[in-house]
Design a protein around this motif. Structure first.
Motif, PDB file in Angstrom:
ATOM      1  N   PRO A  81       0.814  -1.225   0.000  1.00 54.75           N
ATOM      2  CA  PRO A  81       0.000   0.000   0.000  1.00 54.75           C
ATOM      3  C   PRO A  81       0.843   1.270   0.000  1.00 54.75           C
ATOM      4  CG  PRO A  81      -0.914  -1.605   1.529  1.00 54.75           C
ATOM      5  CD  PRO A  81       0.389  -2.173   1.062  1.00 54.75           C
ATOM      6  N   GLY A  82       1.944   1.248   0.728  1.00 54.53           N
ATOM      7  CA  GLY A  82       2.800   2.425   0.782  1.00 54.53           C
ATOM      8  C   GLY A  82       3.462   2.725  -0.551  1.00 54.53           C
ATOM      9  N   ASP A  83       3.963   1.687  -1.220  1.00 54.07           N
ATOM     10  CA  ASP A  83       4.596   1.883  -2.525  1.00 54.07           C
ATOM     11  C   ASP A  83       3.572   2.341  -3.560  1.00 54.07           C
ATOM     12  OD1 ASP A  83       7.112   1.246  -1.646  1.00 54.07           O
ATOM     13  OD2 ASP A  83       7.061  -0.836  -2.339  1.00 54.07           O
ATOM     14  N   ARG A  84       2.386   1.750  -3.527  1.00 55.25           N
ATOM     15  CA  ARG A  84       1.349   2.137  -4.496  1.00 55.25           C
ATOM     16  C   ARG A  84       0.989   3.619  -4.317  1.00 55.25           C
ATOM     17  NH1 ARG A  84      -1.679  -1.542  -6.749  1.00 55.25           N
ATOM     18  NH2 ARG A  84      -1.617  -2.851  -4.869  1.00 55.25           N
ATOM     19  N   SER A  85       0.811   4.041  -3.076  1.00 63.46           N
ATOM     20  CA  SER A  85       0.459   5.433  -2.809  1.00 63.46           C
ATOM     21  C   SER A  85       1.564   6.373  -3.277  1.00 63.46           C
ATOM     22  CB  SER A  85       0.198   5.624  -1.317  1.00 63.46           C
ATOM     23  OG  SER A  85      -0.069   6.975  -1.016  1.00 63.46           O
ATOM     24  N   TRP A  86       2.812   6.009  -3.012  1.00 66.68           N
ATOM     25  CA  TRP A  86       3.934   6.857  -3.418  1.00 66.68           C
ATOM     26  C   TRP A  86       4.010   6.975  -4.944  1.00 66.68           C
ATOM     27  CZ3 TRP A  86       8.257   7.019  -6.387  1.00 66.68           C
ATOM     28  CH2 TRP A  86       9.198   8.017  -6.105  1.00 66.68           C
ATOM     29  N   LEU A  87       3.864   5.863  -5.637  1.00 68.04           N
ATOM     30  CA  LEU A  87       3.939   5.880  -7.101  1.00 68.04           C
ATOM     31  C   LEU A  87       2.793   6.683  -7.710  1.00 68.04           C
ATOM     32  CD1 LEU A  87       4.978   2.171  -7.763  1.00 68.04           C
ATOM     33  CD2 LEU A  87       6.425   4.195  -8.022  1.00 68.04           C
ATOM     34  N   LYS A  88       1.595   6.549  -7.153  1.00 68.53           N
ATOM     35  CA  LYS A  88       0.455   7.329  -7.662  1.00 68.53           C
ATOM     36  C   LYS A  88       0.696   8.823  -7.445  1.00 68.53           C
ATOM     37  CE  LYS A  88      -3.715   5.714  -6.786  1.00 68.53           C
ATOM     38  NZ  LYS A  88      -4.848   5.079  -6.050  1.00 68.53           N
ATOM     39  N   ASN A  89       1.226   9.199  -6.285  1.00 71.23           N
ATOM     40  CA  ASN A  89       1.528  10.605  -6.029  1.00 71.23           C
ATOM     41  C   ASN A  89       2.619  11.113  -6.963  1.00 71.23           C
ATOM     42  OD1 ASN A  89      -0.347  10.780  -3.964  1.00 71.23           O
ATOM     43  ND2 ASN A  89       1.141  10.340  -2.346  1.00 71.23           N
ATOM     44  N   ARG A  90       3.597  10.261  -7.228  1.00 65.59           N
ATOM     45  CA  ARG A  90       4.667  10.638  -8.168  1.00 65.59           C
ATOM     46  C   ARG A  90       4.095  10.865  -9.563  1.00 65.59           C
ATOM     47  NH1 ARG A  90       9.074  13.361  -9.412  1.00 65.59           N
ATOM     48  NH2 ARG A  90      10.608  12.224 -10.666  1.00 65.59           N
ATOM     49  N   ALA A  91       3.181  10.004  -9.992  1.00 67.08           N
ATOM     50  CA  ALA A  91       2.541  10.177 -11.298  1.00 67.08           C
ATOM     51  C   ALA A  91       1.759  11.485 -11.351  1.00 67.08           C
ATOM     52  CB  ALA A  91       1.627   8.991 -11.595  1.00 67.08           C
ATOM     53  N   ASP A  92       1.042  11.810 -10.287  1.00 63.73           N
ATOM     54  CA  ASP A  92       0.277  13.060 -10.245  1.00 63.73           C
ATOM     55  C   ASP A  92       1.205  14.270 -10.328  1.00 63.73           C
ATOM     56  OD1 ASP A  92      -2.071  11.634 -10.014  1.00 63.73           O
ATOM     57  OD2 ASP A  92      -2.206  11.847  -7.835  1.00 63.73           O
ATOM     58  N   GLN A  93       2.300  14.214  -9.596  1.00 62.85           N
ATOM     59  CA  GLN A  93       3.259  15.313  -9.613  1.00 62.85           C
ATOM     60  C   GLN A  93       3.844  15.510 -11.008  1.00 62.85           C
ATOM     61  OE1 GLN A  93       6.782  14.443  -7.361  1.00 62.85           O
ATOM     62  NE2 GLN A  93       7.846  16.303  -7.996  1.00 62.85           N
ATOM     63  N   LEU A  94       4.247  14.408 -11.644  1.00 63.66           N
ATOM     64  CA  LEU A  94       4.840  14.499 -12.975  1.00 63.66           C
ATOM     65  C   LEU A  94       3.830  14.972 -14.009  1.00 63.66           C
ATOM     66  CD1 LEU A  94       7.015  11.264 -12.910  1.00 63.66           C
ATOM     67  CD2 LEU A  94       7.872  13.615 -13.022  1.00 63.66           C
ATOM     68  N   ALA A  95       2.563  14.577 -13.857  1.00 64.81           N
ATOM     69  CA  ALA A  95       1.526  15.026 -14.788  1.00 64.81           C
ATOM     70  C   ALA A  95       1.369  16.546 -14.726  1.00 64.81           C
ATOM     71  CB  ALA A  95       0.200  14.341 -14.469  1.00 64.81           C
ATOM     72  N   GLU A  96       1.394  17.099 -13.523  1.00 60.85           N
ATOM     73  CA  GLU A  96       1.298  18.550 -13.374  1.00 60.85           C
ATOM     74  C   GLU A  96       2.507  19.247 -13.995  1.00 60.85           C
ATOM     75  OE1 GLU A  96       0.801  19.464  -9.274  1.00 60.85           O
ATOM     76  OE2 GLU A  96      -1.134  18.422  -9.088  1.00 60.85           O
ATOM     77  N   GLU A  97       3.686  18.683 -13.797  1.00 64.73           N
ATOM     78  CA  GLU A  97       4.896  19.280 -14.354  1.00 64.73           C
ATOM     79  C   GLU A  97       4.930  19.144 -15.875  1.00 64.73           C
ATOM     80  OE1 GLU A  97       7.986  17.299 -12.242  1.00 64.73           O
ATOM     81  OE2 GLU A  97       7.752  18.510 -10.432  1.00 64.73           O
ATOM     82  N   PHE A  98       4.392  18.037 -16.399  1.00 66.96           N
ATOM     83  CA  PHE A  98       4.343  17.852 -17.845  1.00 66.96           C
ATOM     84  C   PHE A  98       3.468  18.927 -18.500  1.00 66.96           C
ATOM     85  CE2 PHE A  98       2.266  15.947 -21.605  1.00 66.96           C
ATOM     86  CZ  PHE A  98       3.387  15.683 -22.383  1.00 66.96           C
ATOM     87  N   ASP A  99       2.392  19.293 -17.851  1.00 65.98           N
ATOM     88  CA  ASP A  99       1.509  20.322 -18.386  1.00 65.98           C
ATOM     89  C   ASP A  99       2.154  21.697 -18.389  1.00 65.98           C
ATOM     90  OD1 ASP A  99      -0.519  18.515 -18.881  1.00 65.98           O
ATOM     91  OD2 ASP A  99      -1.543  18.871 -16.975  1.00 65.98           O
ATOM     92  N   ARG A 100       3.260  21.850 -17.661  1.00 64.86           N
ATOM     93  CA  ARG A 100       3.948  23.145 -17.595  1.00 64.86           C
ATOM     94  C   ARG A 100       5.362  23.058 -18.176  1.00 64.86           C
ATOM     95  NH1 ARG A 100       2.247  22.623 -12.180  1.00 64.86           N
ATOM     96  NH2 ARG A 100       4.446  22.496 -11.542  1.00 64.86           N
ATOM     97  N   LEU A 101       5.567  22.159 -19.129  1.00 65.20           N
ATOM     98  CA  LEU A 101       6.898  22.024 -19.724  1.00 65.20           C
ATOM     99  C   LEU A 101       7.367  23.348 -20.318  1.00 65.20           C
ATOM    100  CD1 LEU A 101       6.895  18.619 -21.667  1.00 65.20           C
ATOM    101  CD2 LEU A 101       8.279  19.209 -19.678  1.00 65.20           C
ATOM    102  N   PRO A 102       8.654  23.673 -20.150  1.00 68.40           N
ATOM    103  CA  PRO A 102       9.179  24.895 -20.773  1.00 68.40           C
ATOM    104  C   PRO A 102       9.254  24.741 -22.289  1.00 68.40           C
ATOM    105  CG  PRO A 102      10.955  23.609 -19.806  1.00 68.40           C
ATOM    106  CD  PRO A 102       9.674  22.939 -19.390  1.00 68.40           C
ATOM    107  N   PRO A 103       9.372  25.860 -23.012  1.00 69.77           N
ATOM    108  CA  PRO A 103       9.478  25.774 -24.479  1.00 69.77           C
ATOM    109  C   PRO A 103      10.670  24.918 -24.896  1.00 69.77           C
ATOM    110  CG  PRO A 103       9.108  28.037 -23.767  1.00 69.77           C
ATOM    111  CD  PRO A 103       9.388  27.238 -22.529  1.00 69.77           C
ATOM    112  N   GLY A 104      10.478  24.216 -26.000  1.00 69.20           N
ATOM    113  CA  GLY A 104      11.546  23.381 -26.531  1.00 69.20           C
ATOM    114  C   GLY A 104      11.503  23.353 -28.037  1.00 69.20           C
TER     115      GLY A 104
END
Length: 295
Positions: free
Chosen positions: A146-169
């Motif tokens: 349960p702890g690993d699943r929760s951590w991975l889901k939170n990591r996915a949520d964090q990365l999704a938010e950062e992906f939506d704000r990618l700098p210009p490339g």
């Protein structure tokens, strides 16, 4: 033969019968999420995942577009449409000549060709959604605590938010979506072919470059010399882009969630899947980590 392989052969025989292709003597090349079989007459059959008929349609259309545009790739054989068997699409392809896996430089050169093309509107390429499968694989895994699943889901949520704000490339383009040396084949004459078009989409070209960079900096399976050849062949070092940590983090998480999916189907992969989770969670020291391939 494993139960998975027996089931795959049964689906293959049904598909070949519908397509009017002999299946006697078929040999498995790879039995995984997508099963690949070698058939008589230099034909290769690919059995897709359930409910992925639209993806298989796209693969065939993309292969025709790339070939017509001068990019060496796998070519459809026999039929222009998938055969649907029990909800799984089966496509048929011309077998490549004897070949070896590509080098990092081969990957870069093919990507550079592909990224320069303008895809026809008829392809309807989906936008890059790099975490779509990942969340499902994490949620559905049977081996996570349960702890690993929760951590991975939170990591996915964090990365999704950062992906939506990618700098210009670099300008957006058609992407291979899963660009690594295992998806490039090189024949005896040195001709390189692009394989596995399942994940072709539209988005930032840096996504196609990150996989090789991660294999260099995260798992050390690409040497410094190989990565140098890659960046010189493409003309860009994606690790210098400010958005690299986000895309690299997504790629790492995908490599973990893929191992989780395989571990649910193959018990011998469970130790490797847990090892990758432990690496992401900081239990195994700093990068680069040693990750073993899973089938």
């Amino acid at each position: 033969m494993s139960a998975v392989a027996v089931c795959s052969r049964r689906l293959l025989e049904i598909a070949c019968h519908q397509a009017g292709i002999p299946s006697a003597g078929a040999e498995p090349i790879r039995i995984a999420g997508n099963a690949i079989w070698r058939l008589p007459g230099r034909i290769v059959a690919r059995i897709g995942r359930p409910d992925c008929e639209a993806v298989a349609d796209k693969e065939l259309a993309v292969a025709r577009w790339l070939a017509d545009s001068g990019v060496r790739t796998v070519r459809p054989a026999v039929m222009d449409k998938p055969v649907l068997v029990e909800g799984r699409p089966v496509t048929f392809w011309e077998e490549l000549p004897p070949h070896r896996p590509g080098t990092a430089g081969d990957v870069a050169r093919l990507l550079k060709q592909m990224h320069r093309l303008t895809p026809p509107s008829s392809l309807h390429l989906p936008p890059l959604a790099p975490l779509a499968k990942t969340r499902h694989q994490i949620t559905g895994s049977d081996i996570l605590s349960p702890g690993d699943r929760s951590w991975l889901k939170n990591r996915a949520d964090q990365l999704a938010e950062e992906f939506d704000r990618l700098p210009p490339g670099l300008p957006a383009c058609a992407l291979h979506g899963d660009a690594w040396d295992g998806n490039v084949a090189v024949d005896a004459d040195g001709t390189a072919y692009l394989l596995d078009l399942e994940n072709v989409c539209y988005g930032p070209p840096e996504w196609d470059l990150v996989s090789t960079a991660v294999k260099h900096l995260t798992t050390a399976t690409v040497t410094a010399a190989e990565y140098d050849a890659f960046r010189r062949a493409y003309g860009v070092d994606v690790t210098l882009w400010s958005g690299y940590p986000v895309l690299a983090g997504i790629r790492e998480l995908r490599m973990v969630s893929f191992a989780l999916q395989i571990a649910d189907e193959h018990a011998h992969a469970r130790a490797e899947a847990q090892h990758r989770v432990d690496c992401l969670r900081g239990r195994k020291g700093l990068r680069p980590w040693t990750w073993t391939a899973v089938p």
